[in-house]
Design a protein around this motif. Structure first.
Motif, PDB file in Angstrom:
ATOM      1  N   GLY A 160     -18.623  -3.750  -1.431  1.00  0.00           N
ATOM      2  CA  GLY A 160     -18.942  -2.395  -1.906  1.00  0.00           C
ATOM      3  C   GLY A 160     -18.509  -1.312  -0.931  1.00  0.00           C
ATOM      4  N   TYR A 161     -17.950  -1.715   0.202  1.00  0.00           N
ATOM      5  CA  TYR A 161     -17.467  -0.738   1.189  1.00  0.00           C
ATOM      6  C   TYR A 161     -15.982  -0.975   1.460  1.00  0.00           C
ATOM      7  CZ  TYR A 161     -21.970   1.314   1.848  1.00  0.00           C
ATOM      8  OH  TYR A 161     -23.127   2.006   1.602  1.00  0.00           O
ATOM      9  N   ILE A 214     -17.156  -9.974   4.827  1.00  0.00           N
ATOM     10  CA  ILE A 214     -16.985  -8.535   4.592  1.00  0.00           C
ATOM     11  C   ILE A 214     -18.297  -7.950   4.064  1.00  0.00           C
ATOM     12  CG2 ILE A 214     -14.502  -8.563   4.109  1.00  0.00           C
ATOM     13  CD1 ILE A 214     -15.487  -8.515   1.058  1.00  0.00           C
ATOM     14  N   PRO A 232     -13.082 -11.262  -6.053  1.00  0.00           N
ATOM     15  CA  PRO A 232     -14.142 -10.597  -5.276  1.00  0.00           C
ATOM     16  C   PRO A 232     -13.688  -9.382  -4.471  1.00  0.00           C
ATOM     17  CG  PRO A 232     -13.679 -12.796  -4.397  1.00  0.00           C
ATOM     18  CD  PRO A 232     -12.906 -12.666  -5.673  1.00  0.00           C
ATOM     19  N   ASN A 271     -17.493   2.196  -2.128  1.00  0.00           N
ATOM     20  CA  ASN A 271     -16.608   2.305  -3.300  1.00  0.00           C
ATOM     21  C   ASN A 271     -17.440   2.203  -4.579  1.00  0.00           C
ATOM     22  OD1 ASN A 271     -16.820  -0.562  -4.044  1.00  0.00           O
ATOM     23  ND2 ASN A 271     -15.605  -0.949  -2.186  1.00  0.00           N
ATOM     24  N   VAL A 272     -16.769   2.139  -5.692  1.00  0.00           N
ATOM     25  CA  VAL A 272     -17.421   2.187  -7.006  1.00  0.00           C
ATOM     26  C   VAL A 272     -18.497   1.112  -7.184  1.00  0.00           C
ATOM     27  CG1 VAL A 272     -15.691   0.693  -8.128  1.00  0.00           C
ATOM     28  CG2 VAL A 272     -16.926   2.376  -9.500  1.00  0.00           C
ATOM     29  N   LEU A 318     -21.224  -9.345   9.349  1.00  0.00           N
ATOM     30  CA  LEU A 318     -19.888  -9.199   9.952  1.00  0.00           C
ATOM     31  C   LEU A 318     -19.645 -10.274  11.010  1.00  0.00           C
ATOM     32  CD1 LEU A 318     -19.814  -5.299  10.265  1.00  0.00           C
ATOM     33  CD2 LEU A 318     -18.398  -6.693   8.749  1.00  0.00           C
ATOM     34  N   PHE A 330     -17.610  -3.866 -16.176  1.00  0.00           N
ATOM     35  CA  PHE A 330     -16.459  -3.179 -15.577  1.00  0.00           C
ATOM     36  C   PHE A 330     -15.221  -3.404 -16.473  1.00  0.00           C
ATOM     37  CE2 PHE A 330     -14.609  -2.473 -10.972  1.00  0.00           C
ATOM     38  CZ  PHE A 330     -13.654  -1.617 -11.467  1.00  0.00           C
ATOM     39  N   GLY A 336     -12.961  -6.236  -8.903  1.00  0.00           N
ATOM     40  CA  GLY A 336     -14.140  -5.955  -9.740  1.00  0.00           C
ATOM     41  C   GLY A 336     -15.338  -6.848  -9.461  1.00  0.00           C
ATOM     42  N   ARG A 338       0.831  -1.203   0.000  1.00  0.00           N
ATOM     43  CA  ARG A 338       0.000   0.000   0.000  1.00  0.00           C
ATOM     44  C   ARG A 338       0.870   1.259   0.000  1.00  0.00           C
ATOM     45  NH1 ARG A 338      -2.909  -3.536  -0.375  1.00  0.00           N
ATOM     46  NH2 ARG A 338      -4.935  -3.972   0.576  1.00  0.00           N
ATOM     47  N   ASN A 387     -11.284   2.598   5.685  1.00  0.00           N
ATOM     48  CA  ASN A 387     -12.217   3.425   4.920  1.00  0.00           C
ATOM     49  C   ASN A 387     -13.613   2.807   5.000  1.00  0.00           C
ATOM     50  OD1 ASN A 387     -13.546   5.025   3.029  1.00  0.00           O
ATOM     51  ND2 ASN A 387     -12.809   3.804   1.324  1.00  0.00           N
ATOM     52  N   VAL A 428     -11.252  -0.910  10.158  1.00  0.00           N
ATOM     53  CA  VAL A 428     -11.493  -0.627   8.738  1.00  0.00           C
ATOM     54  C   VAL A 428     -11.022   0.794   8.428  1.00  0.00           C
ATOM     55  CG1 VAL A 428     -13.264  -0.485   6.940  1.00  0.00           C
ATOM     56  CG2 VAL A 428     -13.499  -2.158   8.793  1.00  0.00           C
ATOM     57  N   HIS A 466     -11.778   0.617   0.845  1.00  0.00           N
ATOM     58  CA  HIS A 466     -10.883   0.773  -0.310  1.00  0.00           C
ATOM     59  C   HIS A 466      -9.439   0.776   0.160  1.00  0.00           C
ATOM     60  CE1 HIS A 466      -9.133   2.323  -4.031  1.00  0.00           C
ATOM     61  NE2 HIS A 466     -10.216   1.812  -4.595  1.00  0.00           N
TER      62      HIS A 466
HETATM   63  N1  CMX Z   1     -16.233  -5.183   5.382  1.00  0.00           N
HETATM   64  C1  CMX Z   1     -15.672  -5.809   6.449  1.00  0.00           C
HETATM   65  N2  CMX Z   1     -14.376  -5.679   6.788  1.00  0.00           N
HETATM   66  C2  CMX Z   1     -13.626  -4.846   6.043  1.00  0.00           C
HETATM   67  C3  CMX Z   1     -14.142  -4.124   4.961  1.00  0.00           C
HETATM   68  C4  CMX Z   1     -15.516  -4.329   4.609  1.00  0.00           C
HETATM   69  N3  CMX Z   1     -16.074  -3.743   3.565  1.00  0.00           N
HETATM   70  N4  CMX Z   1     -13.160  -3.372   4.422  1.00  0.00           N
HETATM   71  C5  CMX Z   1     -12.052  -3.627   5.153  1.00  0.00           C
HETATM   72  N5  CMX Z   1     -12.329  -4.519   6.130  1.00  0.00           N
HETATM   73  C6  CMX Z   1     -11.408  -5.129   7.074  1.00  0.00           C
HETATM   74  C7  CMX Z   1     -10.328  -5.888   6.325  1.00  0.00           C
HETATM   75  O1  CMX Z   1     -10.790  -7.174   5.917  1.00  0.00           O
HETATM   76  C8  CMX Z   1      -9.218  -5.935   7.345  1.00  0.00           C
HETATM   77  O2  CMX Z   1      -9.540  -6.899   8.323  1.00  0.00           O
HETATM   78  P1  CMX Z   1      -8.400  -7.851   8.971  1.00  0.00           P
HETATM   79  O3  CMX Z   1      -7.392  -6.900   9.568  1.00  0.00           O
HETATM   80  O4  CMX Z   1      -9.165  -8.652   9.965  1.00  0.00           O
HETATM   81  O5  CMX Z   1      -7.819  -8.649   7.847  1.00  0.00           O
HETATM   82  C9  CMX Z   1      -9.339  -4.545   8.002  1.00  0.00           C
HETATM   83  O6  CMX Z   1     -10.692  -4.120   7.787  1.00  0.00           O
HETATM   84  C10 CMX Z   1      -8.386  -3.512   7.444  1.00  0.00           C
HETATM   85  O7  CMX Z   1      -8.567  -3.439   6.041  1.00  0.00           O
HETATM   86  P2  CMX Z   1      -8.300  -2.070   5.264  1.00  0.00           P
HETATM   87  O8  CMX Z   1      -6.871  -1.707   5.444  1.00  0.00           O
HETATM   88  O9  CMX Z   1      -9.319  -1.056   5.662  1.00  0.00           O
HETATM   89  O10 CMX Z   1      -8.627  -2.468   3.752  1.00  0.00           O
HETATM   90  P3  CMX Z   1      -7.662  -3.154   2.692  1.00  0.00           P
HETATM   91  O11 CMX Z   1      -6.855  -2.104   2.034  1.00  0.00           O
HETATM   92  O12 CMX Z   1      -6.917  -4.299   3.299  1.00  0.00           O
HETATM   93  O13 CMX Z   1      -8.715  -3.785   1.678  1.00  0.00           O
HETATM   94  C11 CMX Z   1     -10.655  -3.823   0.314  1.00  0.00           C
HETATM   95  C12 CMX Z   1      -9.461  -2.983   0.790  1.00  0.00           C
HETATM   96  C13 CMX Z   1     -11.347  -3.053  -0.800  1.00  0.00           C
HETATM   97  C14 CMX Z   1     -10.144  -5.159  -0.233  1.00  0.00           C
HETATM   98  C15 CMX Z   1     -11.600  -4.033   1.522  1.00  0.00           C
HETATM   99  O14 CMX Z   1     -12.078  -2.787   1.976  1.00  0.00           O
HETATM  100  C16 CMX Z   1     -12.763  -4.948   1.196  1.00  0.00           C
HETATM  101  O15 CMX Z   1     -12.611  -6.161   1.296  1.00  0.00           O
HETATM  102  N6  CMX Z   1     -13.932  -4.372   0.771  1.00  0.00           N
HETATM  103  C17 CMX Z   1     -15.066  -5.173   0.313  1.00  0.00           C
HETATM  104  C18 CMX Z   1     -14.830  -5.695  -1.087  1.00  0.00           C
HETATM  105  C19 CMX Z   1     -14.973  -4.603  -2.116  1.00  0.00           C
HETATM  106  O16 CMX Z   1     -15.938  -3.840  -2.100  1.00  0.00           O
HETATM  107  N7  CMX Z   1     -14.027  -4.544  -3.058  1.00  0.00           N
HETATM  108  C20 CMX Z   1     -14.097  -3.588  -4.175  1.00  0.00           C
HETATM  109  C21 CMX Z   1     -13.045  -2.496  -4.103  1.00  0.00           C
HETATM  110  C22 CMX Z   1     -13.111  -1.609  -5.317  1.00  0.00           C
HETATM  111  C23 CMX Z   1     -12.375  -2.247  -6.469  1.00  0.00           C
HETATM  112  O17 CMX Z   1     -11.154  -2.387  -6.419  1.00  0.00           O
HETATM  113  O18 CMX Z   1     -13.026  -2.645  -7.433  1.00  0.00           O
END
Ligand code: CMX
Length: 435
Positions: A315-316, A312, A269, A371-372, A307, A395, A272, A44, A367, A365, A318
């Motif tokens: 859609g939430y 997870i 997952p 997200n998109v 949860l 996408f 995209g 990151r 953020n 978490v 990033h």
């Molecule tokens: N729901 C539940 N838990 C979440 C979460 C969510 N939406 N987003 C982050 N977290 C958790 C992580 O799984 C992580 O938990 P652990 O420490 O237990 O492993 C913790 O919060 C910290 O994560 P982070 O630093 O905030 O997020 P990352 O940079 O590691 O991951 C992402 C980013 C997008 C993979 C993650 O937010 C996620 O899984 N979101 C849901 C999937 C999603 O919507 N993906 C689409 C992203 C947009 C795209 O690229 O297309």
């Protein structure tokens, strides 16, 4: 030589010369440092690649050549009577850094139409797959099968000079982008309409024709697709689909192979595929709650239940953004203008109020914002595109614009084979002892 190619050749040559001389004189200047947390945590924030077409700020969101999404909506050419930008215009902007005129965009739409015909063997290749193979699998196979069309592959085998790599890559990028809507629509109609295909309507723009071949003639849907294809196009270079395309491209794999690799990354997952997961999860929630109009209290309970089951909230969150994603906001504004009465859209808006405080309360978490992928599914469902497993293909068609424009830049600038250094955990433990 066409105007876009000529302009691209001139602009990229300028950047190439400037960068080369800078690296020669200042190549040892330190621009970034890396921490153990970053090495362990998916790299990151590590500044490690050059990507011309867009830049992502954690708070302001994506800017394409300096233009944010509201600015793109205001300034990119659109069709008469339409509120939404033409994705052709964004491709032009990403390639040469200039907002195109309406005439330039019309030329590009015509040029893609001229290059759009798919060879028959592509259909036969896809038809060899089970009809219930995931649409992203069919999409990746279709792109890979098209590789025999690669101008770069043929010219490289004949002895292409390095200085001409970009020229052949430009041809591949233009041909591939031109063909993607038909390829994608073929998969949709094969999977969900018994193979009842719809011929292209060549008078339409790139996005409009795509909607037509999907079988969606609603003008509102065509406009949404134009917006969708614009906002999903690029998200700087570090995201998984862009970075994969870039990495594979750095081996001099051609645009077809590089883009197919990127699409395999998009199909994950956490990336995209989240767009299909979001709407699937929302419908699971409505079924579980036994209502199409749940209260915020009911939604909050279901979010917590998800949860608590160790899952997870799709859609939430990033990896970079720390505010609501402007691509989400652009889709929400489209829905506010056009779909006020949609039940499913209203659920997405309720989630926007309910989910962030719950994610914040977990304390980990980074953020909690949408997200998109959080909004698109509800709008697609509203327009009758209910087949969730297809969403990531949409996408992917859009993502081609950014990653293939960038591949042209990588070739023109002459980036070398990408080869970062890896370390073992043993090495890490040793380092920690020493320090
Ligand atoms: N729901 C539940 N838990 C979440 C979460 C969510 N939406 N987003 C982050 N977290 C958790 C992580 O799984 C992580 O938990 P652990 O420490 O237990 O492993 C913790 O919060 C910290 O994560 P982070 O630093 O905030 O997020 P990352 O940079 O590691 O991951 C992402 C980013 C997008 C993979 C993650 O937010 C996620 O899984 N979101 C849901 C999937 C999603 O919507 N993906 C689409 C992203 C947009 C795209 O690229 O297309």
């Amino acid at each position: 030589m066409d105007e876009l190619k000529r302009k691209f050749g001139e602009k990229s040559r300028e950047v190439h010369i400037k960068l080369r001389s800078l690296v020669k004189s200042e190549g040892n200047k330190v621009l970034d440092q890396v921490t153990l947390g970053q090495i362990h945590g998916g790299m990151r924030g590590v500044k490690s690649m050059i990507w011309e077409t867009s830049n992502l700020d954690a708070h302001e969101g994506i800017k394409f050549r300096g233009y944010n999404i509201p600015q793109l909506r205001a300034e990119l050419p659109r069709l008469n009577g339409s509120d939404e930008p033409l994705p052709e215009g964004l491709f032009w902007l990403m390639m040469v850094g200039e907002i195109p005129t309406k005439e330039q965009v019309t030329w590009l739409a015509d040029e893609w139409e001229r290059r759009s015909k798919l060879p028959d063997y592509v259909f036969r290749t896809i038809d060899a797959l089970p009809v219930d193979a995931h649409p992203m699998t069919q999409f990746c196979v279709g792109i890979n099968s098209l590789q025999s069309e690669s101008v770069f592959g043929r010219r490289y085998a004949e002895g292409l000079a390095k200085k001409d790599y970009w020229d052949a890559t430009y041809e591949d990028a233009m041909n591939l982008i031109a063909k993607l809507p038909h390829l994608a629509a073929y998969i949709y109609r094969r999977c969900f309409y018994d193979g009842n295909q719809i011929a292209p309507a060549n008078s339409l723009d790139w996005g409009g024709n795509f909607a037509h071949m999907l079988g969606k003639e609603d003008e509102g849907f065509k406009d949404f697709l134009r917006l969708y294809l614009t906002v999903h196009a690029d998200h700087e270079g570090g995201n998984a689909s862009a970075h994969t395309t870039h990495l594979v491209g750095s081996t001099l794999s051609d645009a077809y192979r590089s883009f197919a690799a990127g699409m395999n990354a998009l199909a994950g997952p956490l990336h995209g595929l989240a767009n299909q997961e979001v709407i699937k999860w929302i419908f699971e929630m409505l079924e579980d709650l036994g209502t199409e109009s749940p209260s915020s209290h009911q939604i909050a309970d279901f979010v917590k239940k998800t949860l608590n089951a160790g899952k997870i909230i799709p859609g939430y969150g990033h990896a970079v953004l720390r505010e609501p994603d402007p691509r989400f906001t652009a889709q929400m504004k489209f829905a506010e203008r056009n779909l006020q009465d949609s039940n499913i859209v209203r659920v997405v808006w309720q989630l926007l109020d309910v989910v962030p405080p719950i994610l914040q309360s977990l304390g980990k978490v980074k953020n909690p914002w949408p997200n998109v992928d959080a909004h698109s599914g509800a709008i697609l469902v509203h327009f009758g595109l209910n087949e969730f497993t297809y969403y990531t293909v949409l996408f992917g068609v859009s993502r081609a614009l950014g990653v293939l424009a960038s591949l042209c830049w990588s070739r023109a600038i002459g980036f070398p084979l990408e080869r970062p250094k890896s370390v073992t955990s043993e090495w890490i433990f040793e380092q920690m002892k020493e320090n």
